[in-house]
Write a protein that holds these residues in place. Structure first.
Motif, PDB file in Angstrom:
ATOM      1  N   THR A  65       0.829  -1.198   0.000  1.00  0.00           N
ATOM      2  CA  THR A  65       0.000   0.000   0.000  1.00  0.00           C
ATOM      3  C   THR A  65       0.873   1.263   0.000  1.00  0.00           C
ATOM      4  O   THR A  65       2.069   1.208   0.291  1.00  0.00           O
ATOM      5  N   HIS A  66       0.239   2.409  -0.335  1.00  0.00           N
ATOM      6  CA  HIS A  66       0.946   3.690  -0.238  1.00  0.00           C
ATOM      7  C   HIS A  66       1.531   3.871   1.155  1.00  0.00           C
ATOM      8  O   HIS A  66       2.686   4.268   1.311  1.00  0.00           O
ATOM      9  N   GLU A  67       0.727   3.578   2.168  1.00  0.00           N
ATOM     10  CA  GLU A  67       1.169   3.780   3.549  1.00  0.00           C
ATOM     11  C   GLU A  67       2.436   2.993   3.857  1.00  0.00           C
ATOM     12  O   GLU A  67       3.354   3.509   4.488  1.00  0.00           O
ATOM     13  N   GLU A  68       2.484   1.749   3.399  1.00  0.00           N
ATOM     14  CA  GLU A  68       3.658   0.910   3.657  1.00  0.00           C
ATOM     15  C   GLU A  68       4.895   1.439   2.932  1.00  0.00           C
ATOM     16  O   GLU A  68       5.981   1.479   3.494  1.00  0.00           O
ATOM     17  N   VAL A  69       4.721   1.872   1.695  1.00  0.00           N
ATOM     18  CA  VAL A  69       5.853   2.402   0.926  1.00  0.00           C
ATOM     19  C   VAL A  69       6.337   3.714   1.530  1.00  0.00           C
ATOM     20  O   VAL A  69       7.540   3.918   1.730  1.00  0.00           O
ATOM     21  N   ILE A  70       5.394   4.594   1.828  1.00  0.00           N
ATOM     22  CA  ILE A  70       5.756   5.900   2.400  1.00  0.00           C
ATOM     23  C   ILE A  70       6.504   5.700   3.716  1.00  0.00           C
ATOM     24  O   ILE A  70       7.548   6.314   3.952  1.00  0.00           O
TER      25      ILE A  70
END
Length: 184
Positions: free
Chosen positions: A2-7
């Motif tokens: 997810t975006h959250e994990e990458v960010i």
């Protein structure tokens, strides 16, 4: 992922950056300065702290820890110029976080991928948002019923003709157009 994990993995919360063209759906888990070229789009206000566009950001050179964009680069007539501009504003070790649509899952699925050579030619020719170079390829290549599902199958040809005319009129009057110039 997810975006959250990458960010979380790549961009620490205290980092200073910008998100280009967030409109009304910013990338989750970021707290950037928002940059947009429009104050509103489709009748809705855009998130914007600063006005600018992907090829002309309102930041000093080497001043940001990251530049983020989601579903923006395909709308940029000159993606090489945009990437050079993003690099200009990044501090040493800065990060570009970019999401582009996979053409296989969009109305671009019938179009050829944009090659590096094509994008380099656009850079050399200084192609802008008021350039008609990509209109025919977009109008003829896009899966029109997927692009404009409200248009009946029998009206597709006529709607494409109207779109070509509207885009040509805009270009003639040096008004920017908003299409998928490139396909990824």
């Amino acid at each position: 992922m997810t975006h959250e994990e990458v960010i979380k993995r790549w961009i620490a919360p205290h980092r200073v950056g910008t998100e280009i063209g967030a409109f009304e759906t910013p990338i989750p888990s970021l707290s950037p300065f928002y940059v947009d070229r429009f104050s509103e789009y489709a009748g809705k206000p855009c998130l914007a702290d600063y006005w600018g566009d992907a090829c002309h950001l309102p930041f000093r050179s080497n001043s940001l820890d990251y530049v983020a964009s989601s579903h923006v680069l395909e709308h940029v007539a000159n993606p090489v110029a945009a990437l050079l501009e993003w690099h200009r504003v990044l501090a040493h070790g800065g990060l570009i976080y970019m999401v582009v649509p996979d053409r296989r899952h969009t109305f671009d699925h019938n179009r050829d991928l944009s090659t590096p050579e094509h994008m380099w030619k656009d850079f050399e020719n200084k192609v802008t948002q008021t350039d008609g170079t990509h209109i025919a390829e977009f109008v003829e290549g896009a899966d029109w019923p997927l692009y404009k599902p409200e248009i009946s199958e029998s009206a597709v040809s006529a709607d494409k003709a109207v779109a070509r005319e509207q885009y040509a009129h805009a270009i003639k009057h040096e008004v920017e157009i908003n299409i998928h110039f490139h396909v990824f």
